[in-house]
Design an enzyme around this catalytic site. Sequence first.
Site, short mmCIF file in Angstrom:
data_model
loop_
_atom_site.label_atom_id
_atom_site.label_comp_id
_atom_site.label_asym_id
_atom_site.label_seq_id
_atom_site.Cartn_x
_atom_site.Cartn_y
_atom_site.Cartn_z
N ASN A 1 37.26 73.67 30.30
CA ASN A 1 38.07 74.61 31.09
C ASN A 1 38.28 75.83 30.21
O ASN A 1 38.85 75.71 29.11
CB ASN A 1 39.39 73.92 31.46
CG ASN A 1 40.34 74.82 32.24
OD1 ASN A 1 40.98 75.70 31.68
ND2 ASN A 1 40.43 74.60 33.53
N CYS B 1 45.57 80.74 35.76
CA CYS B 1 46.74 80.27 35.01
C CYS B 1 47.89 81.25 35.20
O CYS B 1 47.78 82.42 34.84
CB CYS B 1 46.44 80.14 33.53
SG CYS B 1 47.89 79.59 32.61
N GLY C 1 46.54 65.09 38.05
CA GLY C 1 47.17 65.82 36.95
C GLY C 1 48.56 65.31 36.63
O GLY C 1 48.74 64.33 35.91
C1 LIG Z 1 51.46 70.86 31.91
C2 LIG Z 1 50.29 71.43 32.67
C3 LIG Z 1 49.30 72.15 31.99
C4 LIG Z 1 48.21 72.69 32.68
N1 LIG Z 1 47.24 73.38 31.99
C5 LIG Z 1 46.15 73.85 32.65
C6 LIG Z 1 45.08 74.50 31.95
O1 LIG Z 1 45.08 74.60 30.72
N2 LIG Z 1 44.04 74.98 32.67
C7 LIG Z 1 43.98 74.84 34.04
O2 LIG Z 1 43.00 75.30 34.66
N3 LIG Z 1 44.96 74.22 34.73
C8 LIG Z 1 46.03 73.72 34.07
N4 LIG Z 1 47.02 73.07 34.77
C9 LIG Z 1 46.90 72.90 36.24
C10 LIG Z 1 46.34 71.52 36.63
O3 LIG Z 1 45.04 71.33 36.09
C11 LIG Z 1 46.29 71.35 38.17
O4 LIG Z 1 45.47 72.35 38.73
C12 LIG Z 1 47.67 71.46 38.83
O5 LIG Z 1 48.68 70.93 37.99
C13 LIG Z 1 47.74 70.76 40.19
O6 LIG Z 1 47.46 69.37 40.10
P1 LIG Z 1 48.63 68.23 39.90
O7 LIG Z 1 49.69 68.52 40.92
O8 LIG Z 1 47.92 66.92 40.12
O9 LIG Z 1 49.12 68.39 38.51
C14 LIG Z 1 48.12 72.52 34.09
C15 LIG Z 1 49.11 71.79 34.78
C16 LIG Z 1 50.19 71.23 34.08
C17 LIG Z 1 51.22 70.44 34.85
#
Ligand SMILES: Cc1cc2nc3c(=O)[nH]c(=O)nc-3n(C[C@H](O)[C@H](O)[C@H](O)COP(=O)(O)O)c2cc1C
Length: 304
Positions: free
Chosen positions: A99, A129, A265
Amino acid sequence: MTDMRVTLAGVELKNPIVVASGTFGFGHEYGELFDLSELGGICVKGTTVSRRDGNPSPRIAETPSGILNAVGLQNPGVDAFCAEEVPLLRKFDTKIIANISGNTLEEYALLSEKVSAAGVDLIEVNISCPNVKAGGMAFGTDPRSAAAATDAVKRKAGKVPVMTKLSPNVTDITEIARAAESAGADALSLINTLLGMRIDVRTRRPIIRNNTGGLSGPAVLPVAVRMVWQVANAVKVPLLGMGGVASGSDAAELMMAGASAVAVGTALFGDPYAAVRVRSELEEFCETNGVAAVRELTGSVRPW
Ligand SMILES: Cc1cc2nc3c(=O)[nH]c(=O)nc-3n(C[C@H](O)[C@H](O)[C@H](O)COP(=O)(O)O)c2cc1C
Protein backbone atom coordinates in the site's frame (compact mmCIF):
# COMPACT_ATOMS: atom_id res chain seq x y z
CA MET A 1 -16.73 -28.24 -0.60
CA THR A 2 -17.02 -24.70 -1.90
CA ASP A 3 -14.28 -23.52 -4.25
CA MET A 4 -12.96 -20.50 -2.32
CA ARG A 5 -10.48 -19.28 -4.95
CA VAL A 6 -11.00 -15.87 -6.53
CA THR A 7 -8.97 -13.71 -8.88
CA LEU A 8 -8.29 -10.04 -8.39
CA ALA A 9 -6.57 -8.19 -11.23
CA GLY A 10 -5.19 -11.48 -12.54
CA VAL A 11 -3.79 -12.50 -9.13
CA GLU A 12 -5.26 -15.74 -7.79
CA LEU A 13 -6.16 -15.60 -4.09
CA LYS A 14 -6.77 -18.93 -2.30
CA ASN A 15 -9.81 -17.33 -0.67
CA PRO A 16 -11.42 -13.87 -0.96
CA ILE A 17 -10.48 -12.66 2.55
CA VAL A 18 -7.56 -10.29 2.92
CA VAL A 19 -6.60 -7.94 5.75
CA ALA A 20 -6.94 -4.18 5.29
CA SER A 21 -3.98 -1.84 5.16
CA GLY A 22 -3.02 -0.23 8.46
CA THR A 23 -4.89 -2.72 10.62
CA PHE A 24 -2.42 -5.61 10.41
CA GLY A 25 0.96 -3.86 10.46
CA PHE A 26 3.34 -6.15 8.59
CA GLY A 27 1.75 -9.22 10.13
CA HIS A 28 4.34 -9.98 12.86
CA GLU A 29 2.03 -9.88 15.88
CA TYR A 30 -0.75 -11.81 14.15
CA GLY A 31 1.75 -14.35 12.78
CA GLU A 32 2.25 -15.51 16.35
CA LEU A 33 -1.46 -16.29 16.68
CA PHE A 34 -2.26 -18.08 13.42
CA ASP A 35 -0.68 -19.18 10.16
CA LEU A 36 -0.76 -16.15 7.83
CA SER A 37 -1.02 -18.59 4.90
CA GLU A 38 -4.71 -18.96 5.81
CA LEU A 39 -5.37 -15.48 4.40
CA GLY A 40 -6.09 -14.78 0.75
CA GLY A 41 -3.74 -11.80 0.97
CA ILE A 42 -2.18 -9.24 3.27
CA CYS A 43 -2.46 -5.51 2.54
CA VAL A 44 0.42 -4.13 4.55
CA LYS A 45 0.64 -0.80 6.35
CA GLY A 46 0.85 2.22 4.03
CA THR A 47 4.41 2.85 2.90
CA THR A 48 5.93 6.24 2.09
CA VAL A 49 9.26 7.28 0.54
CA SER A 50 10.78 8.24 3.89
CA ARG A 51 10.13 6.86 7.36
CA ARG A 52 7.23 8.56 9.18
CA ASP A 53 6.51 8.62 12.90
CA GLY A 54 2.84 9.46 12.32
CA ASN A 55 0.66 12.00 14.11
CA PRO A 56 0.88 12.90 17.81
CA SER A 57 -1.36 10.96 20.25
CA PRO A 58 -4.21 10.43 20.92
CA ARG A 59 -4.60 8.93 17.49
CA ILE A 60 -7.58 6.63 18.05
CA ALA A 61 -11.02 7.30 19.59
CA GLU A 62 -13.86 4.83 20.05
CA THR A 63 -17.23 5.71 18.57
CA PRO A 64 -20.55 3.85 18.61
CA SER A 65 -19.98 0.89 16.26
CA GLY A 66 -16.57 2.00 15.08
CA ILE A 67 -13.38 3.93 15.66
CA LEU A 68 -11.90 7.22 14.54
CA ASN A 69 -8.20 7.11 13.73
CA ALA A 70 -5.56 9.56 12.68
CA VAL A 71 -2.42 7.45 12.79
CA GLY A 72 -0.87 9.49 9.98
CA LEU A 73 0.89 6.77 8.01
CA GLN A 74 3.47 5.73 10.58
CA ASN A 75 5.88 3.39 8.77
CA PRO A 76 9.59 2.62 8.42
CA GLY A 77 9.85 3.94 4.83
CA VAL A 78 9.84 2.04 1.56
CA ASP A 79 13.48 0.87 1.62
CA ALA A 80 13.06 -0.80 5.02
CA PHE A 81 9.76 -2.30 3.86
CA CYS A 82 11.37 -3.81 0.76
CA ALA A 83 14.54 -5.03 2.49
CA GLU A 84 13.06 -6.34 5.73
CA GLU A 85 9.31 -6.90 5.53
CA VAL A 86 8.80 -8.35 2.04
CA PRO A 87 11.26 -11.26 2.59
CA LEU A 88 9.55 -12.12 5.92
CA LEU A 89 6.09 -12.08 4.35
CA ARG A 90 7.32 -14.19 1.41
CA LYS A 91 7.69 -17.13 3.80
CA PHE A 92 3.91 -17.44 3.89
CA ASP A 93 1.75 -18.83 1.14
CA THR A 94 -0.37 -15.69 0.73
CA LYS A 95 -0.37 -12.69 -1.59
CA ILE A 96 1.46 -9.52 -0.57
CA ILE A 97 -0.35 -6.30 -1.36
CA ALA A 98 1.86 -3.21 -0.91
CA ASN A 99 0.00 0.00 0.00
CA ILE A 100 1.80 3.14 -1.17
CA SER A 101 1.21 6.80 -0.40
CA GLY A 102 3.00 9.71 -2.07
CA ASN A 103 3.06 13.46 -1.61
CA THR A 104 3.78 14.02 -5.31
CA LEU A 105 3.44 12.07 -8.57
CA GLU A 106 7.21 11.56 -8.55
CA GLU A 107 6.95 9.92 -5.13
CA TYR A 108 4.16 7.61 -6.31
CA ALA A 109 6.36 6.61 -9.28
CA LEU A 110 9.39 5.95 -7.07
CA LEU A 111 7.35 3.90 -4.59
CA SER A 112 5.89 1.87 -7.44
CA GLU A 113 9.32 1.14 -8.89
CA LYS A 114 10.70 0.04 -5.51
CA VAL A 115 7.85 -2.19 -4.34
CA SER A 116 7.55 -3.88 -7.76
CA ALA A 117 11.27 -4.63 -7.76
CA ALA A 118 10.87 -6.11 -4.25
CA GLY A 119 8.43 -8.65 -5.68
CA VAL A 120 5.04 -7.77 -4.19
CA ASP A 121 2.01 -9.39 -5.86
CA LEU A 122 -0.20 -6.31 -6.13
CA ILE A 123 0.17 -2.58 -5.50
CA GLU A 124 -2.61 -0.68 -3.75
CA VAL A 125 -2.35 3.04 -4.47
CA ASN A 126 -3.55 4.96 -1.45
CA ILE A 127 -5.01 8.22 -2.71
CA SER A 128 -7.53 8.33 0.09
CA CYS A 129 -5.83 8.75 3.48
CA PRO A 130 -7.72 11.50 5.33
CA ASN A 131 -5.03 11.87 8.01
CA VAL A 132 -2.04 13.42 6.26
CA LYS A 133 -1.71 17.03 5.16
CA ALA A 134 -0.08 16.66 1.76
CA GLY A 135 -1.04 14.03 -0.82
CA GLY A 136 -3.31 11.31 0.51
CA MET A 137 -6.92 12.27 0.13
CA ALA A 138 -6.08 15.33 -1.98
CA PHE A 139 -5.34 12.91 -4.85
CA GLY A 140 -8.44 10.85 -4.23
CA THR A 141 -11.05 13.58 -4.31
CA ASP A 142 -10.28 14.96 -7.76
CA PRO A 143 -10.69 12.74 -10.86
CA ARG A 144 -7.69 14.22 -12.69
CA SER A 145 -5.37 13.77 -9.70
CA ALA A 146 -6.68 10.24 -9.11
CA ALA A 147 -5.93 9.40 -12.74
CA ALA A 148 -2.48 11.02 -12.59
CA ALA A 149 -1.46 9.10 -9.44
CA THR A 150 -2.73 5.82 -10.94
CA ASP A 151 -0.85 6.50 -14.18
CA ALA A 152 2.39 7.39 -12.35
CA VAL A 153 2.26 4.08 -10.44
CA LYS A 154 1.20 2.01 -13.45
CA ARG A 155 4.12 3.25 -15.57
CA LYS A 156 6.69 1.97 -13.06
CA ALA A 157 4.90 -1.16 -11.87
CA GLY A 158 6.10 -3.45 -14.67
CA LYS A 159 4.03 -6.63 -14.58
CA VAL A 160 2.66 -6.03 -11.06
CA PRO A 161 -1.05 -5.16 -11.20
CA VAL A 162 -2.16 -1.83 -9.77
CA MET A 163 -5.24 -1.27 -7.61
CA THR A 164 -6.30 2.28 -6.73
CA LYS A 165 -7.88 2.78 -3.29
CA LEU A 166 -10.83 5.14 -3.40
CA SER A 167 -11.95 7.68 -0.83
CA PRO A 168 -15.57 7.72 0.30
CA ASN A 169 -15.21 11.44 1.08
CA VAL A 170 -16.53 12.54 -2.31
CA THR A 171 -19.88 13.46 -3.82
CA ASP A 172 -19.74 10.92 -6.66
CA ILE A 173 -17.36 8.01 -6.16
CA THR A 174 -18.08 6.62 -9.64
CA GLU A 175 -16.44 9.66 -11.22
CA ILE A 176 -13.14 8.93 -9.41
CA ALA A 177 -13.50 5.19 -10.12
CA ARG A 178 -13.87 5.79 -13.85
CA ALA A 179 -10.90 8.17 -13.88
CA ALA A 180 -8.66 5.61 -12.16
CA GLU A 181 -9.86 2.86 -14.50
CA SER A 182 -9.16 4.91 -17.59
CA ALA A 183 -5.65 5.70 -16.27
CA GLY A 184 -4.94 1.95 -16.25
CA ALA A 185 -5.95 0.69 -12.80
CA ASP A 186 -6.25 -3.11 -12.95
CA ALA A 187 -8.54 -3.12 -9.88
CA LEU A 188 -10.06 -0.68 -7.40
CA SER A 189 -10.35 -1.01 -3.64
CA LEU A 190 -12.90 0.76 -1.50
CA ILE A 191 -13.69 2.23 0.93
CA ASN A 192 -11.05 4.06 2.93
CA THR A 193 -12.24 5.74 6.13
CA LEU A 194 -14.93 8.44 6.31
CA LEU A 195 -13.75 11.77 7.66
CA GLY A 196 -15.13 12.32 11.18
CA MET A 197 -14.62 14.24 14.42
CA ARG A 198 -15.43 13.85 18.13
CA ILE A 199 -15.18 16.47 20.87
CA ASP A 200 -14.58 15.94 24.59
CA VAL A 201 -17.29 18.25 25.93
CA ARG A 202 -15.55 18.76 29.29
CA THR A 203 -12.38 20.16 27.77
CA ARG A 204 -13.97 21.30 24.48
CA ARG A 205 -11.00 19.67 22.80
CA PRO A 206 -11.25 17.27 19.88
CA ILE A 207 -10.60 13.76 21.20
CA ILE A 208 -8.06 13.13 18.46
CA ARG A 209 -4.96 15.31 18.45
CA ASN A 210 -5.25 15.72 14.66
CA ASN A 211 -8.77 17.21 15.35
CA THR A 212 -10.33 15.05 12.64
CA GLY A 213 -9.88 11.37 11.87
CA GLY A 214 -11.13 8.54 9.69
CA LEU A 215 -14.20 6.54 10.75
CA SER A 216 -14.14 2.77 10.22
CA GLY A 217 -15.81 -0.33 11.67
CA PRO A 218 -19.40 -1.65 11.55
CA ALA A 219 -20.83 1.91 11.33
CA VAL A 220 -19.48 2.27 7.77
CA LEU A 221 -20.59 -1.10 6.31
CA PRO A 222 -23.79 0.24 4.68
CA VAL A 223 -21.81 3.06 3.05
CA ALA A 224 -19.26 0.54 1.77
CA VAL A 225 -21.96 -1.76 0.37
CA ARG A 226 -23.63 1.18 -1.40
CA MET A 227 -20.36 2.48 -2.86
CA VAL A 228 -19.14 -0.96 -4.00
CA TRP A 229 -22.48 -1.48 -5.71
CA GLN A 230 -22.33 1.93 -7.44
CA VAL A 231 -18.71 1.45 -8.55
CA ALA A 232 -19.35 -2.12 -9.74
CA ASN A 233 -22.03 -0.71 -12.02
CA ALA A 234 -19.70 2.00 -13.33
CA VAL A 235 -16.46 0.15 -14.16
CA LYS A 236 -15.31 -3.19 -15.59
CA VAL A 237 -12.25 -3.78 -13.39
CA PRO A 238 -12.57 -6.04 -10.30
CA LEU A 239 -13.10 -4.59 -6.82
CA LEU A 240 -11.67 -5.28 -3.39
CA GLY A 241 -14.44 -4.27 -0.98
CA MET A 242 -13.93 -3.19 2.63
CA GLY A 243 -15.51 -1.17 5.40
CA GLY A 244 -16.92 -2.59 8.61
CA VAL A 245 -16.73 -6.28 7.74
CA ALA A 246 -16.96 -8.36 10.91
CA SER A 247 -18.70 -11.57 9.79
CA GLY A 248 -18.99 -13.96 6.87
CA SER A 249 -22.38 -12.53 6.05
CA ASP A 250 -20.93 -8.97 5.92
CA ALA A 251 -18.32 -10.28 3.46
CA ALA A 252 -21.05 -11.99 1.40
CA GLU A 253 -22.93 -8.66 1.28
CA LEU A 254 -19.93 -6.81 -0.15
CA MET A 255 -19.37 -9.60 -2.69
CA MET A 256 -23.03 -9.57 -3.74
CA ALA A 257 -22.73 -5.79 -4.16
CA GLY A 258 -19.87 -6.40 -6.62
CA ALA A 259 -16.60 -7.10 -4.80
CA SER A 260 -14.37 -9.96 -5.99
CA ALA A 261 -12.54 -10.05 -2.65
CA VAL A 262 -13.08 -8.47 0.76
CA ALA A 263 -10.75 -6.91 3.33
CA VAL A 264 -11.21 -7.08 7.10
CA GLY A 265 -9.76 -4.14 9.05
CA THR A 266 -11.07 -2.63 12.28
CA ALA A 267 -12.66 -5.95 13.38
CA LEU A 268 -9.10 -7.23 13.95
CA PHE A 269 -8.64 -4.82 16.86
CA GLY A 270 -11.41 -6.49 18.86
CA ASP A 271 -10.69 -10.01 17.64
CA PRO A 272 -7.27 -10.80 16.15
CA TYR A 273 -8.76 -13.93 14.55
CA ALA A 274 -11.52 -11.91 12.81
CA ALA A 275 -10.19 -12.40 9.27
CA VAL A 276 -9.84 -16.18 9.53
CA ARG A 277 -13.21 -16.40 11.26
CA VAL A 278 -14.83 -14.31 8.48
CA ARG A 279 -13.29 -16.69 5.94
CA SER A 280 -14.70 -19.79 7.68
CA GLU A 281 -18.11 -18.16 8.11
CA LEU A 282 -18.18 -17.20 4.43
CA GLU A 283 -17.32 -20.78 3.44
CA GLU A 284 -20.05 -22.06 5.75
CA PHE A 285 -22.54 -19.61 4.23
CA CYS A 286 -21.68 -20.89 0.75
CA GLU A 287 -22.01 -24.53 1.79
CA THR A 288 -25.35 -23.97 3.52
CA ASN A 289 -26.70 -22.07 0.54
CA GLY A 290 -25.49 -24.39 -2.22
CA VAL A 291 -22.91 -21.95 -3.61
CA ALA A 292 -20.36 -24.15 -5.43
CA ALA A 293 -17.77 -21.41 -5.98
CA VAL A 294 -17.53 -18.28 -3.84
CA ARG A 295 -16.84 -16.15 -6.93
CA GLU A 296 -20.49 -16.74 -7.94
CA LEU A 297 -21.44 -14.29 -5.17
CA THR A 298 -19.74 -11.35 -6.90
CA GLY A 299 -22.35 -8.93 -8.22
CA SER A 300 -25.20 -11.38 -7.55
CA VAL A 301 -27.43 -8.87 -5.74
CA ARG A 302 -30.93 -8.68 -7.23
CA PRO A 303 -31.79 -4.98 -6.92
CA TRP A 304 -35.43 -4.00 -6.87
C1 LIG B 1 -5.85 2.38 12.42
C2 LIG B 1 -6.07 2.37 10.93
C3 LIG B 1 -5.01 2.61 10.06
C4 LIG B 1 -5.20 2.62 8.67
N1 LIG B 1 -4.14 2.84 7.83
C5 LIG B 1 -4.32 2.77 6.49
C6 LIG B 1 -3.21 2.91 5.59
O1 LIG B 1 -2.05 3.03 6.00
N2 LIG B 1 -3.46 2.88 4.25
C7 LIG B 1 -4.73 2.69 3.75
O2 LIG B 1 -4.91 2.67 2.52
N3 LIG B 1 -5.79 2.54 4.58
C8 LIG B 1 -5.61 2.57 5.92
N4 LIG B 1 -6.69 2.39 6.75
C9 LIG B 1 -8.04 2.14 6.18
C10 LIG B 1 -8.40 0.65 6.14
O3 LIG B 1 -7.48 -0.06 5.33
C11 LIG B 1 -9.84 0.44 5.60
O4 LIG B 1 -9.94 0.96 4.30
C12 LIG B 1 -10.91 1.11 6.47
O5 LIG B 1 -10.54 1.09 7.83
C13 LIG B 1 -12.30 0.48 6.31
O6 LIG B 1 -12.31 -0.89 6.68
P1 LIG B 1 -12.68 -1.41 8.19
O7 LIG B 1 -13.95 -0.72 8.60
O8 LIG B 1 -12.82 -2.90 8.06
O9 LIG B 1 -11.52 -1.02 9.06
C14 LIG B 1 -6.51 2.38 8.15
C15 LIG B 1 -7.58 2.13 9.02
C16 LIG B 1 -7.38 2.12 10.41
C17 LIG B 1 -8.55 1.83 11.31
